[in-house]
Design a protein around this motif. Structure first.
Motif, short mmCIF file in Angstrom:
data_model
loop_
_atom_site.label_atom_id
_atom_site.label_comp_id
_atom_site.label_asym_id
_atom_site.label_seq_id
_atom_site.Cartn_x
_atom_site.Cartn_y
_atom_site.Cartn_z
N GLY A 5 0.80 -1.22 0.00
CA GLY A 5 0.00 0.00 0.00
C GLY A 5 0.83 1.26 0.00
N ALA A 6 1.93 1.26 -0.75
CA ALA A 6 2.91 2.36 -0.65
C ALA A 6 2.68 3.48 -1.64
CB ALA A 6 4.32 1.81 -0.83
N SER A 7 1.59 3.45 -2.40
CA SER A 7 1.39 4.52 -3.39
C SER A 7 0.80 5.78 -2.78
CB SER A 7 0.48 4.02 -4.53
OG SER A 7 -0.80 3.69 -4.03
N SER A 8 0.26 5.69 -1.55
CA SER A 8 -0.34 6.87 -0.93
C SER A 8 -0.47 6.65 0.57
CB SER A 8 -1.72 7.15 -1.54
OG SER A 8 -2.62 6.08 -1.27
N GLY A 9 -0.88 7.70 1.27
CA GLY A 9 -1.27 7.58 2.67
C GLY A 9 -0.19 7.06 3.59
N ILE A 10 -0.59 6.20 4.51
CA ILE A 10 0.31 5.69 5.54
C ILE A 10 1.46 4.91 4.93
CG2 ILE A 10 0.47 4.12 7.51
CD1 ILE A 10 -2.46 4.92 8.16
N ARG A 63 -0.68 1.32 -8.35
CA ARG A 63 -0.41 2.42 -9.28
C ARG A 63 1.08 2.56 -9.58
NH1 ARG A 63 -4.14 6.82 -6.20
NH2 ARG A 63 -3.25 5.71 -4.41
N GLN A 64 1.45 2.11 -10.76
CA GLN A 64 2.85 2.13 -11.17
C GLN A 64 3.41 3.55 -11.18
OE1 GLN A 64 4.97 -0.76 -12.44
NE2 GLN A 64 6.32 0.85 -11.68
N ASP A 65 2.61 4.52 -11.63
CA ASP A 65 3.12 5.89 -11.71
C ASP A 65 3.46 6.44 -10.34
OD1 ASP A 65 0.36 5.86 -11.09
OD2 ASP A 65 0.06 7.89 -11.86
N ARG A 66 2.65 6.12 -9.34
CA ARG A 66 2.94 6.57 -7.97
C ARG A 66 4.20 5.91 -7.44
NH1 ARG A 66 -1.22 8.63 -4.69
NH2 ARG A 66 -2.59 9.96 -5.93
N LEU A 98 7.82 7.61 -6.23
CA LEU A 98 8.45 7.35 -4.94
C LEU A 98 9.90 6.93 -5.11
CD1 LEU A 98 7.69 7.34 -1.92
CD2 LEU A 98 7.20 4.89 -2.15
N VAL A 99 10.17 6.07 -6.09
CA VAL A 99 11.55 5.65 -6.36
C VAL A 99 12.39 6.85 -6.77
CG1 VAL A 99 13.02 4.26 -7.85
CG2 VAL A 99 10.89 3.29 -6.95
N SER A 100 11.83 7.71 -7.61
CA SER A 100 12.56 8.91 -8.04
C SER A 100 12.86 9.82 -6.86
CB SER A 100 11.73 9.66 -9.09
OG SER A 100 12.38 10.84 -9.50
N GLU A 101 11.91 9.95 -5.95
CA GLU A 101 12.09 10.83 -4.80
C GLU A 101 13.11 10.29 -3.81
OE1 GLU A 101 9.58 11.95 -0.75
OE2 GLU A 101 8.46 11.37 -2.54
N LEU A 102 13.04 9.00 -3.53
CA LEU A 102 13.86 8.42 -2.46
C LEU A 102 15.16 7.81 -2.96
CD1 LEU A 102 11.04 6.73 -0.32
CD2 LEU A 102 12.08 8.99 -0.03
N GLY A 103 15.25 7.58 -4.26
CA GLY A 103 16.48 7.04 -4.84
C GLY A 103 16.42 5.54 -5.03
N ASP A 104 16.81 5.09 -6.23
CA ASP A 104 16.69 3.65 -6.49
C ASP A 104 17.72 2.83 -5.73
OD1 ASP A 104 19.00 4.21 -7.93
OD2 ASP A 104 18.16 3.68 -9.87
N ASN A 126 17.79 3.07 -2.59
CA ASN A 126 17.08 2.85 -1.33
C ASN A 126 15.75 2.13 -1.48
OD1 ASN A 126 18.99 4.39 0.26
ND2 ASN A 126 18.09 6.24 -0.62
N VAL A 127 15.23 2.08 -2.71
CA VAL A 127 13.87 1.58 -2.93
C VAL A 127 13.85 0.63 -4.12
CG1 VAL A 127 11.46 2.22 -3.30
CG2 VAL A 127 13.00 3.83 -2.17
N VAL A 128 13.09 -0.45 -3.97
CA VAL A 128 12.72 -1.27 -5.12
C VAL A 128 11.20 -1.38 -5.10
CG1 VAL A 128 12.99 -3.46 -3.83
CG2 VAL A 128 13.06 -3.46 -6.34
N ALA A 129 10.58 -1.23 -6.27
CA ALA A 129 9.12 -1.17 -6.35
C ALA A 129 8.58 -2.27 -7.25
CB ALA A 129 8.68 0.19 -6.88
N VAL A 130 7.45 -2.83 -6.83
CA VAL A 130 6.76 -3.86 -7.60
C VAL A 130 5.29 -3.47 -7.67
CG1 VAL A 130 6.09 -6.29 -7.71
CG2 VAL A 130 8.35 -5.66 -6.83
N ALA A 131 4.79 -3.21 -8.85
CA ALA A 131 3.37 -2.89 -9.00
C ALA A 131 2.55 -4.18 -8.96
CB ALA A 131 3.12 -2.14 -10.30
N GLY A 132 1.42 -4.13 -8.26
CA GLY A 132 0.56 -5.31 -8.20
C GLY A 132 -0.61 -5.09 -7.28
N ASP A 133 -1.55 -6.00 -7.34
CA ASP A 133 -2.76 -5.95 -6.53
C ASP A 133 -2.59 -6.87 -5.33
OD1 ASP A 133 -5.36 -6.11 -5.45
OD2 ASP A 133 -6.29 -5.91 -7.42
N ILE A 134 -2.70 -6.33 -4.13
CA ILE A 134 -2.47 -7.10 -2.91
C ILE A 134 -3.48 -8.22 -2.75
CG2 ILE A 134 -3.89 -5.76 -1.31
CD1 ILE A 134 -0.31 -7.10 -0.70
N ARG A 135 -4.59 -8.14 -3.46
CA ARG A 135 -5.58 -9.22 -3.39
C ARG A 135 -5.09 -10.49 -4.06
NH1 ARG A 135 -10.47 -5.74 -5.80
NH2 ARG A 135 -8.71 -5.26 -7.18
N ASP A 136 -4.08 -10.37 -4.89
CA ASP A 136 -3.45 -11.50 -5.56
C ASP A 136 -2.22 -11.92 -4.75
OD1 ASP A 136 -2.19 -13.32 -7.21
OD2 ASP A 136 -2.18 -12.02 -8.98
#
Length: 241
Positions: free
Chosen positions: A15-20, A41-44, A48-54, A56-66
Motif C-alpha cells: 500500500g505504498a502509493s499513498s497515505g500511511i 499504481r505504477q506511476d505513484r 516514490l523511487v525517483s524521490e527516495l532514490g533507487d 534505497n527503494v525497489v518497487a513492484v506494482a501489483g494488486d495485494i488481493r493476488d
C-alpha cells in the motif's frame, strides 16, 4: 530507552502509493533503511523511487488481493538488497455506509484486500523473517477494536486483521518475530474518498496525518528486541473516542 538503528535494514511495505504506506516508506528511508514497496499504481511507485532514490527503494506494482504480488515483493527485496528484516502491511481500502450499502463486488473486494491481502503478505514474508527474526506491522484501525455505525463490513475486516496479527504474534514470538497491530482512528488521506468521505471536507483537517502513523511505525521497529508492542491505538485530539 535505547533504540535500535534501522540502518541498512530491509523493510517490505504494501500500500505504498499513498497515505500511511507512502509516508512510512519516506520515514524509513530517512532512518537509513532500505524499502521494497508495492501498490497498484505504477506511476505513484515510480514517483516514490525517483524521490527516495533507487539505491534505497525497489518497487513492484501489483494488486495485494493476488497472493503473487506479495511473493513478488519479497523476491524483489531479496534480489535488490539480499535480505528481508520486516514487513509493514499497510494496504487497504475503505467503504463507509450501512450494512446494506455497497455492492456485493465492492464488499468482496474490501474483505479480500484488507484481510486476505494481509494474510498473503505475512505468509510471503515469514519464511525470510524466520532466518534471523524481524518485525511484522499490520496497519488495522480502531474500527477493528470497537466497530461503529456505518462501517460494519469495514470494521469486520479490521477486526479480522487485529485477531490475525495477535495470533501470529503468539505463534512466532519464540522465533524472534514480533507482530504489532497499529490501530489508528481517522487519518487525513485519500482513503475512502468518494466511498463515504468527501474531498475538501473541513473535518479532514482535524484528523491525524499519515506521517503521524509512519512515525509510530518507525518507533516500533526501533524498539530493543527485549520488548514488543503488540497493539497501538491512536486518536486525533479533536476526535471523540
Amino acid at each position: 530507552m535505547e533504540t535500535r538503528s534501522l540502518e541498512n535494514t530491509v523493510i517490505a511495505i504494501t500500500g505504498a502509493s499513498s497515505g500511511i504506506g507512502r509516508e512510512t516508506a519516506r520515514a524509513l528511508v530517512a532512518a537509513s533503511a532500505k524499502v521494497a514497496v508495492t501498490a497498484r499504481r505504477q506511476d505513484r511507485l515510480d514517483e516514490l523511487v525517483s524521490e527516495l532514490g533507487d539505491e534505497n527503494v525497489v518497487a513492484v506494482a501489483g494488486d495485494i488481493r493476488d497472493s503473487a504480488t506479495s511473493q513478488s515483493l519479497v523476491e524483489a527485496a531479496i534480489s535488490k538488497f539480499g535480505r528481508l528484516d520486516s514487513l509493514v502491511a499497510a494496504a487497504g481500502v475503505g467503504l463507509y455506509g450501512s450494512v446494506m450499502d455497497g455492492s456485493d463486488e465492492e464488499l468482496s473486494d474490501m474483505v479480500t484486500a484488507n484481510f486476505l491481502g494481509t494474510v498473503w503478505s505475512v505468509r510471503a514474508a515469514v519464511p525470510k523473517l524466520r532466518e534471523h527474526g524481524g518485525d511484522i506491522v499490520v496497519v488495522a484501525s480502531v474500527a477493528g477494536l470497537r466497530g461503529g455505525a456505518n462501517e460494519a463490513v469495514y470494521a469486520g475486516t479490521k477486526a479480522a486483521q487485529v485477531v490475525f496479527a495477535g495470533a501470529v504474534d503468539r505463534e512466532l514470538r519464540t522465533e524472534g518475530i514480533r507482530v504489532t497491530t497499529m490501530c489508528p482512528a481517522a487519518v487525513s488521506t485519500e482513503f475512502a474518498l468518494g466511498r463515504g468521505r468527501t474531498a475538501g471536507d473541513p473535518q479532514l483537517d482535524e484528523y491525524m496525518r499519515p506521517e503521524d502513523i509512519a512515525a509510530a511505525i518507525v518507533f516500533t521497529l526501533q524498539q530493543p528486541r527485549r520488548l514488543r508492542t503488540t497493539q497501538w491505538a491512536m486518536w486525533s485530539s479533536a476526535q471523540g473516542s
